[in-house]
Design a protein around this motif. Structure first.
Motif, PDB file in Angstrom:
ATOM      1  N   LEU A  91       2.976   0.639  -0.617  1.00  0.00           N
ATOM      2  CA  LEU A  91       1.788   0.820   0.217  1.00  0.00           C
ATOM      3  C   LEU A  91       0.849  -0.375   0.093  1.00  0.00           C
ATOM      4  O   LEU A  91       0.216  -0.784   1.070  1.00  0.00           O
ATOM      5  CB  LEU A  91       1.064   2.110  -0.173  1.00  0.00           C
ATOM      6  N   VAL A 129      -6.936   2.787   0.191  1.00  0.00           N
ATOM      7  CA  VAL A 129      -6.059   3.942  -0.008  1.00  0.00           C
ATOM      8  C   VAL A 129      -4.898   3.585  -0.936  1.00  0.00           C
ATOM      9  O   VAL A 129      -4.500   4.390  -1.787  1.00  0.00           O
ATOM     10  CB  VAL A 129      -5.538   4.442   1.353  1.00  0.00           C
ATOM     11  N   ALA A 130      -4.351   2.400  -0.803  1.00  0.00           N
ATOM     12  CA  ALA A 130      -3.270   1.970  -1.698  1.00  0.00           C
ATOM     13  C   ALA A 130      -3.742   1.967  -3.152  1.00  0.00           C
ATOM     14  O   ALA A 130      -2.984   2.337  -4.065  1.00  0.00           O
ATOM     15  CB  ALA A 130      -2.782   0.582  -1.295  1.00  0.00           C
ATOM     16  N   ALA A 173       1.507   1.208   8.515  1.00  0.00           N
ATOM     17  CA  ALA A 173       0.043   1.112   8.613  1.00  0.00           C
ATOM     18  C   ALA A 173      -0.563   2.435   9.059  1.00  0.00           C
ATOM     19  O   ALA A 173      -1.586   2.884   8.523  1.00  0.00           O
ATOM     20  CB  ALA A 173      -0.343  -0.002   9.581  1.00  0.00           C
ATOM     21  N   GLN A 208      -6.950   0.559   4.460  1.00  0.00           N
ATOM     22  CA  GLN A 208      -5.565   0.596   3.973  1.00  0.00           C
ATOM     23  C   GLN A 208      -5.419   0.106   2.531  1.00  0.00           C
ATOM     24  O   GLN A 208      -4.778   0.795   1.714  1.00  0.00           O
ATOM     25  CB  GLN A 208      -4.665  -0.182   4.927  1.00  0.00           C
ATOM     26  N   LEU A 229      -0.599   4.892   6.197  1.00  0.00           N
ATOM     27  CA  LEU A 229      -1.748   4.652   5.324  1.00  0.00           C
ATOM     28  C   LEU A 229      -3.019   5.236   5.918  1.00  0.00           C
ATOM     29  O   LEU A 229      -3.866   5.781   5.198  1.00  0.00           O
ATOM     30  CB  LEU A 229      -1.917   3.147   5.092  1.00  0.00           C
ATOM     31  N   ASP A 230      -3.170   5.138   7.218  1.00  0.00           N
ATOM     32  CA  ASP A 230      -4.341   5.718   7.877  1.00  0.00           C
ATOM     33  C   ASP A 230      -4.360   7.236   7.711  1.00  0.00           C
ATOM     34  O   ASP A 230      -5.429   7.838   7.570  1.00  0.00           O
ATOM     35  CB  ASP A 230      -4.341   5.358   9.365  1.00  0.00           C
ATOM     36  N   SER A 280       2.233  -3.069   2.281  1.00  0.00           N
ATOM     37  CA  SER A 280       1.987  -2.771   3.691  1.00  0.00           C
ATOM     38  C   SER A 280       0.533  -3.012   4.082  1.00  0.00           C
ATOM     39  O   SER A 280       0.234  -3.399   5.214  1.00  0.00           O
ATOM     40  CB  SER A 280       2.359  -1.313   3.987  1.00  0.00           C
ATOM     41  N   SER A 281      -0.383  -2.784   3.138  1.00  0.00           N
ATOM     42  CA  SER A 281      -1.809  -2.951   3.445  1.00  0.00           C
ATOM     43  C   SER A 281      -2.233  -4.416   3.474  1.00  0.00           C
ATOM     44  O   SER A 281      -3.225  -4.761   4.112  1.00  0.00           O
ATOM     45  CB  SER A 281      -2.662  -2.203   2.413  1.00  0.00           C
ATOM     46  N   TYR A 319      -8.603  -4.287  -2.537  1.00  0.00           N
ATOM     47  CA  TYR A 319      -7.745  -3.499  -3.424  1.00  0.00           C
ATOM     48  C   TYR A 319      -8.216  -3.609  -4.878  1.00  0.00           C
ATOM     49  O   TYR A 319      -8.371  -2.597  -5.580  1.00  0.00           O
ATOM     50  CB  TYR A 319      -6.312  -3.984  -3.287  1.00  0.00           C
ATOM     51  N   LYS A 325       6.844   9.512   3.426  1.00  0.00           N
ATOM     52  CA  LYS A 325       6.988   8.137   3.901  1.00  0.00           C
ATOM     53  C   LYS A 325       8.452   7.844   4.233  1.00  0.00           C
ATOM     54  O   LYS A 325       8.767   7.236   5.271  1.00  0.00           O
ATOM     55  CB  LYS A 325       6.467   7.141   2.874  1.00  0.00           C
TER      56      LYS A 325
END
Length: 491
Positions: free
Chosen positions: A423, A182-183, A327, A179, A330-331, A426-427, A457, A314
């Motif tokens: 995002l 991806v962010a 979440a 996650q 994001l997956d 959220s991650s 990240y 989203k």
């Protein structure tokens, strides 16, 4: 653009034509508007001048059967790893540099058109080259062949995701690590899109007005103003600003602010996050029509590539429809990054989740809704490309329409940026997957995992900015999935 034939003319005629063409070219280069470009090609000129003629191909396009076209682009789809940049580079390598179907300058012109219009550029290129080899039906088969492998793989991953689920600690640990990765992808994409979004079509130079529109769009998105309104206002305003009609352009913005102020006044406050979408993703009316409609609108507004669809989907699927958690969203993006498919194909996963949430739904409805939303997403780009690229090119070269598209693409950066940070939040802030009863211990574990996610990240951003490799995205996803087994498993 006028092109002089290779026919035999007298020496006197050639001298006169050469002198005239030189005057036109010099005028064009000195003209601020640059509305006309004249390339003069004689039979004794160097071949490099031919390569610079963006309206002439190399005449090496084969005449393929429909089956050959489908198999050719099916092979492209199977090898389409690494996201849109790698996919477009693959087309350029095989069709332009090796097979020489078209010239590099022609390829760049086509790419410029598809960057402006909505839809995934790699899929549009598949249809474009398919049309060159087999007409419009060949273009349709080229696009279908290209997206089919990714579609089937995401369907498979959607099903696996459902039957394994977050109850499995090992499955959950890998996606927990993915996650923040991806962010970071999304934030890096904001920068990449900005590199060409602030360049004016008319001047080919950095435009401060477009940069300002991105800032304005970020502020309005943070205030939950509907993204379609923001895109439309920026497009219309820049049509006038680009023609130096600054007062009219500024007036368009002022009217938007007045309307927004009246909305706040009559509704007693800032709009809710639901206002970012338009409410197609119904929670109480989750049916095939709404799922297809969401896909159709998503594909129609994907200016600047697939990342533009992220804030809209989203808002609809997570905030309004409640089809999934942040979440899980994001997956979905993570799965879209790891497979050989256009990134916008992650919408297929969203459709699958919608089928599971529908009244009386289940796995069968998941497959059906995944198919419907995918058809909706890709319908606009199929229509735009198969209608005919020359018409689209003329549209984008129109001074007012080019400025309109510039304004929209400039605003897209501002729309994605707040979503990128949302995002990230959220991650990092996730407590739902921690199966600990004691609240203090639960908060401590959440804090530790948030710190680990923040480190992932930062490391991902560092890799994205320092390493140039077409398979980097896949390598980071695989590395993150493995690292999650060590970082997020309670031992």
């Amino acid at each position: 653009m006028s092109i002089v034939d290779d026919s035999v003319v007298s020496t006197q005629q050639k001298v006169e034509e050469d002198a005239e063409a030189t005057m036109v070219i010099n005028y064009t280069q000195n003209s601020e508007e640059k509305e006309t470009v004249v390339d003069v090609i004689f039979n004794d000129q160097k071949s490099s001048e031919l390569a610079n003629d963006e309206f002439r191909d190399n005449s090496k396009i084969p005449n393929l059967s429909y089956l050959q076209i489908f198999i050719l682009f099916l092979d492209f789809g199977i090898h389409a790893w690494g996201g849109p940049v790698a996919q477009i580079a693959l087309f350029k390598d095989r069709f332009v540099e090796k097979a020489e179907w078209i010239t590099i300058s022609r390829f760049n012109r086509v790419f410029g058109v598809y960057q402006i219009l909505p839809g995934p550029e790699a899929t549009e290129f598949a249809m474009y080259f398919g049309q060159l080899a087999g007409g419009r039906f060949g273009g349709l088969l080229g696009g279908l062949g290209f997206i089919l492998p990714g579609f089937l793989l995401i369907l498979l991953f959607s099903y696996i995701y459902e039957i394994v689920g977050f109850e499995n600690d090992y499955f959950n640990a890998s996606f927990r690590a993915l996650q923040p990765i991806v962010a970071a992808f999304v934030l890096r994409a904001v920068h990449k899109i900005a590199e060409h979004s602030f360049i004016s079509n008319r001047t080919n130079k950095f435009n401060y007005w477009l940069f300002g529109m991105a800032i304005l769009s970020s502020i309005l998105t943070a205030l939950n103003l509907n993204m379609l309104i923001t895109m439309g206002v920026c497009g219309i305003a820049f049509m006038f600003i680009d023609r130096k009609l600054y007062l009219i352009g500024i007036l368009v913005f002022l009217l938007e602010f007045v309307g927004f102020g009246l909305y706040i006044g009559f509704n007693h406050g800032i709009p809710s996050p639901n206002s970012l979408g338009i409410g197609i993703a119904k929670q109480d009316e989750l049916d095939s029509g709404h799922v297809f409609g969401l896909g159709l609108l998503t594909g129609s507004i994907s200016f600047g590539g697939a990342y533009t669809t992220i804030p809209f989907l989203k808002a609809e699927a997570v905030v309004i429809g409640g089809w999934m958690t942040p979440a899980t969203f994001l997956d979905a993006i993570a799965i879209g990054n790891i497979l050989p498919a256009p990134l916008v194909m992650f919408s297929c996963f969203i459709g699958f989740q919608a089928g599971l949430k529908a009244d009386g739904g289940g796995t069968g409805w998941g497959f059906l809704y995944a198919f419907l939303i995918t058809v909706g997403v890709f319908t606009p780009c199929f229509l735009f490309t198969i209608i005919g690229h020359p018409y689209l090119e003329k549209l984008c070269r129109n001074k007012f329409m080019a400025a309109f598209f510039d304004g929209i693409v400039g605003s897209v950066v501002g729309l994605i940026a707040p979503t990128a940070f949302d995002l990230l939040r959220s991650s990092i802030i996730t407590t739902g997957a921690i199966s600990v009863v004691d609240e203090n211990q639960r908060n401590l574990i959440a804090l530790q995992r948030g710190a680990i996610a923040a480190v992932l990240y930062i490391l991902t951003l560092g890799a994205l900015y320092s390493i140039k490799h077409k398979m980097l995205a896949i390598l980071l996803i695989i590395s993150g999935a493995i690292a999650g087994q060590f970082l997020f498993i309670d031992r």
